[in-house]
Design a protein around this motif. Structure first.
Motif, PDB file in Angstrom:
ATOM      1  N   GLY A  48      32.074  22.625  -1.935  1.00  0.00           N
ATOM      2  CA  GLY A  48      32.420  21.449  -2.962  1.00  0.00           C
ATOM      3  C   GLY A  48      33.061  20.254  -2.180  1.00  0.00           C
ATOM      4  N   ALA A  49      34.122  20.625  -1.208  1.00  0.00           N
ATOM      5  CA  ALA A  49      34.917  19.637  -0.376  1.00  0.00           C
ATOM      6  C   ALA A  49      34.073  19.092   0.528  1.00  0.00           C
ATOM      7  N   GLY A  50      32.886  19.725   0.987  1.00  0.00           N
ATOM      8  CA  GLY A  50      32.068  18.841   1.886  1.00  0.00           C
ATOM      9  C   GLY A  50      31.335  18.044   1.163  1.00  0.00           C
ATOM     10  N   ARG A  51      30.859  18.227   0.044  1.00  0.00           N
ATOM     11  CA  ARG A  51      30.182  17.349  -0.654  1.00  0.00           C
ATOM     12  C   ARG A  51      30.813  16.050  -0.965  1.00  0.00           C
ATOM     13  N   GLU A  52      32.218  16.304  -1.398  1.00  0.00           N
ATOM     14  CA  GLU A  52      33.130  14.946  -1.718  1.00  0.00           C
ATOM     15  C   GLU A  52      33.394  14.266  -0.338  1.00  0.00           C
ATOM     16  N   GLN A  53      33.407  15.024   0.579  1.00  0.00           N
ATOM     17  CA  GLN A  53      33.902  14.387   1.996  1.00  0.00           C
ATOM     18  C   GLN A  53      32.521  13.651   2.351  1.00  0.00           C
ATOM     19  N   ALA A  54      31.458  13.858   2.201  1.00  0.00           N
ATOM     20  CA  ALA A  54      30.074  13.110   2.547  1.00  0.00           C
ATOM     21  C   ALA A  54      30.194  11.987   1.607  1.00  0.00           C
ATOM     22  N   ARG A  55      30.473  12.081   0.242  1.00  0.00           N
ATOM     23  CA  ARG A  55      30.434  10.817  -0.538  1.00  0.00           C
ATOM     24  C   ARG A  55      31.417   9.846   0.011  1.00  0.00           C
ATOM     25  N   GLU A  56      32.663  10.427   0.489  1.00  0.00           N
ATOM     26  CA  GLU A  56      33.636   9.386   0.924  1.00  0.00           C
ATOM     27  C   GLU A  56      33.417   8.742   2.232  1.00  0.00           C
ATOM     28  N   THR A  57      32.557   9.505   2.915  1.00  0.00           N
ATOM     29  CA  THR A  57      32.056   8.907   4.207  1.00  0.00           C
ATOM     30  C   THR A  57      31.059   7.789   4.139  1.00  0.00           C
ATOM     31  N   GLY A  58      30.553   7.832   2.943  1.00  0.00           N
ATOM     32  CA  GLY A  58      29.264   6.719   2.650  1.00  0.00           C
ATOM     33  C   GLY A  58      29.733   5.439   2.948  1.00  0.00           C
ATOM     34  N   LEU A  84      25.755  10.254   1.459  1.00  0.00           N
ATOM     35  CA  LEU A  84      26.023   9.193   1.817  1.00  0.00           C
ATOM     36  C   LEU A  84      25.646   7.929   0.957  1.00  0.00           C
ATOM     37  N   GLY A  85      24.660   8.213   0.128  1.00  0.00           N
ATOM     38  CA  GLY A  85      24.390   7.156  -0.818  1.00  0.00           C
ATOM     39  C   GLY A  85      23.547   5.745  -0.214  1.00  0.00           C
ATOM     40  N   ILE A  86      23.169   6.213   1.044  1.00  0.00           N
ATOM     41  CA  ILE A  86      22.647   4.720   2.021  1.00  0.00           C
ATOM     42  C   ILE A  86      21.158   4.747   2.152  1.00  0.00           C
ATOM     43  N   GLU A  87      20.421   5.973   1.728  1.00  0.00           N
ATOM     44  CA  GLU A  87      18.768   5.992   1.882  1.00  0.00           C
ATOM     45  C   GLU A  87      18.206   4.802   1.551  1.00  0.00           C
ATOM     46  N   GLY A  88      18.449   4.143   0.608  1.00  0.00           N
ATOM     47  CA  GLY A  88      17.684   2.961   0.052  1.00  0.00           C
ATOM     48  C   GLY A  88      17.895   1.933   0.941  1.00  0.00           C
ATOM     49  N   ALA A  89      18.911   1.726   1.901  1.00  0.00           N
ATOM     50  CA  ALA A  89      19.117   0.648   3.002  1.00  0.00           C
ATOM     51  C   ALA A  89      18.866   1.194   4.462  1.00  0.00           C
ATOM     52  N   CYS A  90      17.695   2.271   4.527  1.00  0.00           N
ATOM     53  CA  CYS A  90      17.332   2.672   5.702  1.00  0.00           C
ATOM     54  C   CYS A  90      15.861   2.178   5.834  1.00  0.00           C
ATOM     55  N   GLU A  91      15.617   2.009   7.211  1.00  0.00           N
ATOM     56  CA  GLU A  91      14.184   1.765   7.276  1.00  0.00           C
ATOM     57  C   GLU A  91      13.107   2.782   7.288  1.00  0.00           C
ATOM     58  N   ARG A  92      13.629   3.851   7.981  1.00  0.00           N
ATOM     59  CA  ARG A  92      12.826   5.125   7.944  1.00  0.00           C
ATOM     60  C   ARG A  92      13.867   6.382   7.819  1.00  0.00           C
ATOM     61  N   VAL A  93      13.192   7.414   7.400  1.00  0.00           N
ATOM     62  CA  VAL A  93      14.293   8.764   7.603  1.00  0.00           C
ATOM     63  C   VAL A  93      13.366   9.733   7.903  1.00  0.00           C
ATOM     64  N   ALA A  94      13.538  10.534   8.911  1.00  0.00           N
ATOM     65  CA  ALA A  94      12.873  11.453   9.538  1.00  0.00           C
ATOM     66  C   ALA A  94      13.543  12.719   9.827  1.00  0.00           C
ATOM     67  N   GLN A  95      13.406  14.029   9.601  1.00  0.00           N
ATOM     68  CA  GLN A  95      13.739  15.135   9.949  1.00  0.00           C
ATOM     69  C   GLN A  95      13.288  15.422  11.545  1.00  0.00           C
ATOM     70  N   GLU A  96      14.163  15.758  12.466  1.00  0.00           N
ATOM     71  CA  GLU A  96      14.142  15.962  13.695  1.00  0.00           C
ATOM     72  C   GLU A  96      14.635  17.578  14.232  1.00  0.00           C
ATOM     73  N   PRO A  97      13.669  18.276  14.408  1.00  0.00           N
ATOM     74  CA  PRO A  97      14.280  19.731  14.572  1.00  0.00           C
ATOM     75  C   PRO A  97      14.889  19.824  15.781  1.00  0.00           C
ATOM     76  N   ARG A  98      14.446  18.709  16.910  1.00  0.00           N
ATOM     77  CA  ARG A  98      15.251  18.898  18.278  1.00  0.00           C
ATOM     78  C   ARG A  98      16.929  18.624  18.017  1.00  0.00           C
ATOM     79  N   LEU A  99      17.130  18.154  17.176  1.00  0.00           N
ATOM     80  CA  LEU A  99      18.658  17.741  16.813  1.00  0.00           C
ATOM     81  C   LEU A  99      19.507  19.086  15.872  1.00  0.00           C
TER      82      LEU A  99
END
Length: 216
Positions: free
Chosen positions: A36-46, A75-90
């Motif tokens: 729960g703290a992590g979810r709030e942390q992510a929101r605050e980092t957005g 983070l609430g920024i997906e709509g502001a991104c050109e593309r989003v991809a999962q990358e297993p090497r990361l």
């Protein structure tokens, strides 16, 4: 990718594994969720990440692990991104499947004594293995065409972030092993004008590098 390039490296927010190591005995590493703290942390980092983007629409590459994907979503920024991809090497360094807590502690000590880069975990990876896969990712990124965004956001893990920087800056193994992971939801910004890379701020060090190399 040609010309100016900016890479924002973000570690995932606080996960269950950060506060309860026994979570790895009952939940696969890739499925460890945020707290729960992590979810709030992510929101605050957005807002901070949005400010770093300066209105740019980045290409986003995510570790496929749940905690990284949840962090990005919050983070609430997906709509502001050109593309989003999962990358297993990361993804995070592989410690094997569901872990026995006693054996996990033994492996942590052996890894500390032997060195985080070369010690290969039973049924898992060494830091060198992770280094190889992030090198492949960076090579592919460098070959992207002119239509690829010049700003890249990578949401990943602490060790993976350090190894991405090790590759870009040609840091020695001694220096890499002297650096601490960034905190959860902590970021670094790397910039290049087509020549030398620059890092906005250094990683914390728990010792001086035995070979005398620095992050500068």
């Amino acid at each position: 990718m040609m010309g100016a390039v900016r890479i924002i490296l973000l570690r995932h927010a606080e996960s269950l594994g950060n506060v309860d190591e026994l979570a790895y005995t009952r939940i696969p590493d890739h499925a460890i969720p945020l707290t729960g703290a992590g979810r709030e942390q992510a929101r605050e980092t957005g807002p901070a990440i949005r400010e770093l983007l300066h209105g740019d629409r980045p290409a986003v590459y995510l570790s496929p692990y749940l905690r990284a994907r949840e962090t990005f979503a919050l983070l609430g920024i997906e709509g502001a991104c050109e593309r989003v991809a999962q990358e297993p090497r990361l993804r995070e360094q592989d410690w094997g499947n569901l872990q026995d807590p006693r054996e996990q502690e033994v492996q942590r000590q052996r890894r500390h004594d032997f060195g985080h880069f070369f010690y290969r975990l039973p049924y898992g990876e060494s830091g060198a293995d992770v280094d190889d896969r992030v090198a492949g990712f960076l090579a592919d990124l460098a070959r992207r065409g002119e239509d690829h965004p010049g700003t890249v956001l990578i949401v990943s893990h602490g060790l993976t972030m350090r190894l991405l920087c090790r590759r870009l800056f040609d840091w020695s193994i001694d220096l890499f092993e002297s650096l601490s992971n960034p905190g959860t939801c902590e970021y670094r910004v790397l910039e290049s004008d087509g020549g030398k890379w620059r890092l906005d701020r250094p990683f914390a060090q728990w010792r001086e590098s035995p070979d005398g190399q620095t992050q500068g």
